[in-house]
Design a protein around this motif. Structure first.
Motif, PDB file in Angstrom:
ATOM      1  N   ASP A 142       0.837  -1.202   0.000  1.00 46.02           N
ATOM      2  CA  ASP A 142       0.000   0.000   0.000  1.00 46.02           C
ATOM      3  C   ASP A 142       0.869   1.249   0.000  1.00 46.02           C
ATOM      4  N   LEU A 200       0.567   5.882  -0.528  1.00 43.03           N
ATOM      5  CA  LEU A 200      -0.235   7.094  -0.672  1.00 43.03           C
ATOM      6  C   LEU A 200       0.382   7.957  -1.766  1.00 43.03           C
ATOM      7  N   GLN A 207      -5.111   6.418  -2.168  1.00 44.15           N
ATOM      8  CA  GLN A 207      -4.516   5.245  -1.535  1.00 44.15           C
ATOM      9  C   GLN A 207      -4.326   4.177  -2.598  1.00 44.15           C
TER      10      GLN A 207
END
Length: 266
Positions: free
Chosen positions: A52, A54, A63
């Motif tokens: 993950d 940003l 995201q």
């Protein structure tokens, strides 16, 4: 952290798609990058295949999870940050004409072996000094993505057309393609591409049609004179309005009103 990348100094001006920089990154929690120099006329494709992260584009935060991609076109700020133990992704800096997909938008699409191979070939070709071949590989990758996302694009295109029509009607006196592009927050070339694909004409020609249809309504349902109608439609020269109207309907405004009234007498 591990990364593999290559970058060249210039764009290819003779090819529809030009790739300049390719990164393959395997990052950890301490990865946090802020771009200080923004080149607003280029695009970023960021494809996450694990973990993950940003992505911040002009203050808007996305995201980015596994099997998602974002096409970014920043004008003020661009930043990336790992948001889990690891974040692994491909990143491409490129230019293309026309742009086929929505910018600053997150798409969900599985990362396949075909995609992986095309990304690898793009990076390898760039390293070997074959920028045109690298751009060809990337263009194929980008075109396949656009094709697979076509259903999403169709829905998006129709939304763009619908919002454009409302904007044209609300801004009949001071419309411009650039102002519409700013309102929709999409590049002008993307807007033109969508109109040509969905409506078979450019945004400006479509707007002229909207303006002429409104002119017909004024001639049919009001007693406004030609000068007043011209001003209502954003023409500050009634002669210009009359000439454009005749091109659109084959008769001038006075003739159109007379013929309409004759057809509807009694």
């Amino acid at each position: 952290m591990y990364f593999d990348f290559y970058s060249v100094n210039d764009w290819i001006s003779t090819y529809p798609t030009s790739v300049k920089t390719v990164y393959k990154l395997y990052t950890t929690r301490d990865y946090d990058i802020n771009h200080r120099i923004i080149e607003s006329n280029k695009y970023i494709l960021l494809y996450t295949f694990d973990g993950d992260g940003l992505v911040q584009v002009d203050g808007q935060v996305f995201q980015s999870k596994s099997n998602t991609l974002i096409f970014a076109n920043a004008s003020k700020s661009l930043a990336y940050k790992c948001a889990s133990d690891t974040w692994n992704f491909w990143l491409f800096e490129f230019k293309t004409e026309p742009f086929l997909l929505k910018t600053n938008y997150l798409y969900n699409i599985p990362f396949t072996m075909e995609f992986s191979n095309l990304c690898d070939h793009t990076l390898l070709s760039l390293k070997e000094g074959q920028q045109q071949l690298a751009s060809a590989y990337f263009h194929l990758f980008y075109s396949i993505l656009a094709h697979k996302l076509d259903n999403n694009m169709k829905s998006y295109d129709l939304t763009v057309i619908d919002k454009s029509l409302e904007y044209m009607k609300d801004n009949i006196k001071d419309f411009s393609v650039q102002s519409l592009s700013n309102f929709l927050n999409i590049p002008t070339r993307t807007l033109i591409y969508i109109f040509n694909r969905e409506m078979g004409t450019s945004p400006l020609r479509y707007f002229q049609g909207v303006r002429m249809e409104l002119g017909k309504e004024y001639l049919e349902s009001t007693t406004m004179n030609i000068s007043e109608i011209s001003q209502e439609l954003g023409y500050y020269n009634s002669g210009h309005f009359s000439a454009t109207f005749k091109q659109y309907t084959s008769v001038n405004p006075v003739q159109y009103r007379r013929e309409f009234n004759l057809r509807n007498m009694g």
